[in-house]
Design a protein around this motif. Structure first.
Motif, mmCIF file in Angstrom:
data_model
loop_
_atom_site.group_PDB
_atom_site.id
_atom_site.type_symbol
_atom_site.label_atom_id
_atom_site.label_comp_id
_atom_site.label_asym_id
_atom_site.label_seq_id
_atom_site.Cartn_x
_atom_site.Cartn_y
_atom_site.Cartn_z
ATOM 1 N N ASN A 110 15.025 13.883 29.888
ATOM 2 C CA ASN A 110 14.680 12.501 29.515
ATOM 3 C C ASN A 110 15.673 11.874 28.547
ATOM 4 N N TYR A 143 6.709 13.490 39.583
ATOM 5 C CA TYR A 143 5.959 12.757 38.562
ATOM 6 C C TYR A 143 5.634 13.586 37.321
ATOM 7 N N LYS A 185 7.624 12.402 34.433
ATOM 8 C CA LYS A 185 7.370 11.068 33.884
ATOM 9 C C LYS A 185 6.402 11.137 32.694
ATOM 10 N N ASN A 186 6.564 10.171 31.777
ATOM 11 C CA ASN A 186 5.622 10.131 30.657
ATOM 12 C C ASN A 186 4.319 9.443 31.088
ATOM 13 N N GLU A 222 4.369 5.687 32.132
ATOM 14 C CA GLU A 222 4.984 5.448 33.437
ATOM 15 C C GLU A 222 4.009 5.751 34.568
ATOM 16 N N LYS A 281 2.457 3.148 37.410
ATOM 17 C CA LYS A 281 2.506 3.399 38.851
ATOM 18 C C LYS A 281 1.140 3.174 39.499
#
Length: 841
Positions: free
Chosen positions: A236, A405, A408-409, A412, A416
């Motif tokens: 990240n 996914y 992802k944080n 996020e 989505k």
């Protein structure tokens, strides 16, 4: 599985000691537990047979800007055990390093955290300085060699290590030694040092089409710099460019694994899973005569045919949004002619017919093998329906989506989920197929209509006051805006007509169903990940839970402001060719983030003021420190930009040569100019010091000091003459102009990168200030929960939000008229829902 890798590196002065400690797992690296074996040899007597002492001496006494060491990074076949790996590396050292060069090597064994795949590898450091049976102290060993009297100089560097020919020999040698070891220890696996293109060409010549197909992929490569950063700071924290490199690397590894598995399945070395058999049988059944011929042509053209086909599809897709674009039409025609030319070149050849027949035979044999495996192993008969393994495919898709996914944080993931609610599949399909042009045209027309309304109002006022000059200008402006609106209306109709012509309703429905299916799986996976994270969060102590919630809200609000700024920028600069997709995405983001804020803001209000104040103060401190750090960084970047600009535009500084000319001379002379310049600088400084000392000395000392000054002046005259000769010799060198262009180009690239960095700093600083402002507004109870800009006018949304596609057609002017009545032609952030709630911005 055995994989070939030989990476050849050079290490600058100052890094040898620390790198040796790293590979030997000594000093501060003792905590690492992956060391299998280490060894060193051929060390000079001064080192006391201590590898670290030798490499530290190289750092201390090797010349500036020279190589302190060279290094091989070698992948060892995972099939080998530890002793077999040690023997393999020892054989390589004996053969290639021998007894002439000091060396240090270490074998490490690490494991992939996710797959537990073994990574057995070796780091082999060695010195280019060749031992000559002359004992030297460490200060002399690393000096420049004296060819006339070797004992007075350092050990000579063997320049063969710098040649490409030697590197190619080493690559082949490492291949042979690995394959010998694999064969000796009873393994069928083999490695190959050649490029993928060379191996694919050989496979085609030998008629091994399956192997050739498995080699049609990108090489697996990732720079050591990115690998190190990835391990240190995590994925990240990488830049977008570095993330893409890591993603491409992982994709290449994944593709290699998949292709090798498919190859082994086709050759009968691996028993495939049930769903793999059915998928492959479906693929074979779809391969009609035309597909086989196309596959043959692609093999004969070494992938050129497919490359042109992919480009043609891309151009055709662009033409949907730009049906009258002459450049695209010309490009389409050229690609079609190129494809026909490639076909005409090969289609009548004997080789073409031979490969077609061979492919047919191979496919028949492969089909029989799969049918037999399906019947004997899984006790099933093959049917065209894939119902039996659909669940298995869905599970595999879900695993891939989960991998994506998991990185992802939480915010996020929430974004989505909101996107799935907001954008219907058929609307998304239409946007994709038209390159988001519908979105761009609609937004630009709304902008023109807003301007038209203002111009009409101004025209009424001008007529009231009989301002003839203003009336004429305004009438021309109104006429021009009406023409733009009409042009957009025509263009939107052309796009829809082209879409209907290009794709049938069934094809549009198929794309929509595909998006629907993926969306369903994605939604399920994201919900599962979010649920797990929320459970983890709920198990946290109360303050930590509050802290996370507050941080989420501040980040959300700052993100909303950032997207609104971007949206307004894209609207202001709207060029449908360039910004249509950006307008669509930022518009979606604004509405998504607004929706998420609404769900979380009430939770923020419930948090007690003590916890809020603690976290707010923490954020304030962090953001102020961040702003201070960004300011310091900005000063350094601006200084660097100024320095580069001065270099690029500098006046002559020496013998009518600019700074760039002198840098080029130094490059062409391989550092001779800078080495001489450093001596001149040192002598001039010494002379200046002596002159100061002379003025302040008594009459007894002055004669001696003057003598030293005269000596320095004499030495300086010699080095000035050397400098003059270097300049005269190399400024007329054949490669001078090319090198100068390369250096200027390099500086301009650096300038461009620094300017981009400056923009990033400004954006980050702006975001930090926004966070501080948001905190103040929350404390003052002035923060308003804004919901964002409507994604697209409702009439257009309704058009695409049907369950099934119908023939697409609409009149843009009518749609905009409907929106005008509802107040959607105002481009400011002014929402219908906010009007209902009575919120004033």
């Amino acid at each position: 599985m055995a994989e070939y890798r030989l990476s050849y590196k050079r290490g600058k002065v100052g890094y040898a000691g620390s790198h040796a400690a790293y590979i030997l797992r000594e000093s501060k690296y003792k905590y690492k537990e992956d060391l299998i074996y280490k060894e060193y040899g051929n060390l000079p007597q001064f080192s006391g047979n201590n590898a670290l002492d030798f490499w530290c001496a190289a750092d201390e006494f090797e010349g500036v800007n020279r190589n302190a060491y060279r290094e091989f990074e070698l992948n060892i076949p995972n099939e080998l055990n530890h002793q077999e790996a040690i023997n393999l590396i020892k054989d390589f050292v004996t053969k290639e390093i021998g007894e002439n060069f000091p060396y240090t090597f270490a074998i490490h064994e690490s494991f992939n955290k996710e797959t537990r795949e073994k990574n057995l590898h070796c780091h082999l450091m060695f010195s280019e300085r060749k031992l000559d049976n002359i004992e030297r102290e460490k200060e002399r060993f690393f000096k420049k060699a004296n060819t006339k009297n070797p004992s007075l100089g350092g050990a000579k560097k063997d320049r063969l290590w710098q040649s490409k020919k030697r590197l190619l020999q080493l690559r082949k040698s490492w291949e042979i030694l690995q394959n010998t070891s694999l064969e000796k220890n009873g393994f069928s696996e083999r490695v190959d040092c050649r490029s993928l293109a060379e191996r694919r060409k050989e496979a085609l010549e030998q008629g091994d089409l399956n192997k050739a197909e498995s080699l049609e992929r990108k090489a697996i490569n990732l720079s050591g710099k990115v690998i190190k950063k990835l391990k240190t700071v995590g994925y990240n924290k990488l830049s977008d460019k570095e993330k893409k490199q890591v993603d491409d690397f992982n994709q290449a590894k994944k593709l290699k694994k998949e292709k090798e598995r498919k190859l082994n399945i086709r050759k009968g070395k691996i028993i495939p899973k049930e769903f793999e058999i059915i998928e492959r049988l479906d693929e074979i059944n779809k391969l009609d005569e035309g597909a086989i011929k196309k596959l043959t042509l692609n093999i004969l053209t070494k992938g050129e045919l497919n490359k042109n086909y992919y480009e043609l599809r891309r151009v055709e897709k662009s033409l949907i949004a730009n049906p009258t674009n002459e450049i695209l039409l010309r490009k389409k025609s050229n690609l079609e002619n190129k494809i026909l030319e490639l076909a005409d070149t090969h289609i009548l050849s004997y080789k073409y017919n031979r490969i077609v027949e061979q492919l047919k035979r191979d496919l028949v044999r492969e089909k029989e093998m799969h049918l037999e495996n399906l019947k004997n192993i899984y006790k099933k008969e093959y049917t065209v329906s894939k119902k039996d393994y659909d669940d298995e495919v869905t599970r595999n898709t879900a695993i891939k989506i989960k991998e994506k996914y998991t990185k992802k944080n939480t915010l996020e993931l929430m974004y989505k989920l909101e996107e799935f609610k907001l954008v219907s599949s058929n609307y998304k399909a239409t946007q994709i197929l038209t390159n988001y042009k519908i979105e761009g045209i609609t937004k630009s027309t709304l902008k023109y209509k807003e301007e038209l309304k203002a111009k009409n109002t101004a025209l009424i006022n001008a007529r009231l006051f009989s301002n003839e000059s203003s009336i004429k200008v305004l009438e021309n402006d109104i006429k021009e805006l009406n023409l733009k609106i009409e042009k957009n209306n025509t263009q939107s109709n052309n796009i829809i007509n082209e879409l209907n012509k290009k794709y049938s309703i069934e094809e549009l429905d198929k794309l929509t169903n595909l998006i629907d299916n993926n969306t369903s799986i994605e939604r399920s996976v994201i919900n599962e990940i979010l649920q797990n994270r929320l459970e983890e969060r709920n198990s946290l102590p109360t303050f930590e839970r509050h802290r996370t919630l507050i941080m989420d809200n501040i980040n959300l609000m700052a993100d909303l402001e950032r997207n609104k700024t971007l949206y307004n920028y894209f609207i202001e600069k709207n060029n449908p060719e360039k910004y249509s997709k950006s307008i669509f995405l930022t518009g979606v983001n604004i509405e998504i983030i607004s929706n998420v804020i609404e769900t979380k803001y009430n939770d923020l209000e419930k948090i007690n003021s003590v916890d809020k104040n603690i976290v707010f103060n923490e954020i304030r401190t962090n953001e102020k420190n961040n702003i201070s750090m960004l300011n310091d960084k900005e000063i350094k970047i601006k200084t660097a930009i100024t320095n580069i600009n001065e270099l690029l535009s500098s006046d002559p500084v020496k013998e009518k040569l600019t700074s760039i000319d002198l840098i080029t001379i130094n490059k062409v002379s391989k550092g001779k100019f800078s080495s001489n310049y450093k001596v001149i600088q040192s002598l001039e400084n010494e002379k200046e010091r002596l002159e100061k000392e002379y003025t302040s000395s008594n009459f007894l000392k002055k004669p001696f000091i003057m003598k030293e000054i005269k000596t320095k002046e004499k030495e300086l005259s010699i080095y000035y003459e050397v400098e003059r000769k270097i300049i005269q010799r190399y400024k007329n060198n054949k490669s001078f102009n090319q090198e100068k262009e390369n250096i200027i180009s390099s500086f301009k690239k650096s300038l461009s990168k620094l300017e981009k960095d400056l923009k990033i700093i400004n954006n980050e600083r702006s975001l930090a200030f926004k966070k501080l402002q948001i905190i103040k507004e929350i404390e003052d109870k002035k923060y308003i929960k804004e919901r964002g800009i409507k994604l697209t006018p409702n009439s257009i949304r309704k058009l695409y939000n049907t369950n099934k596609f119908k023939e697409l057609s609409f009149n843009l002017s009518e749609v905009l008229q409907t929106q005008e009545e509802r107040g959607y032609n105002n481009l400011e952030i002014k929402l219908e829902r906010e009007k209902e709630r009575g919120i004033s911005l």
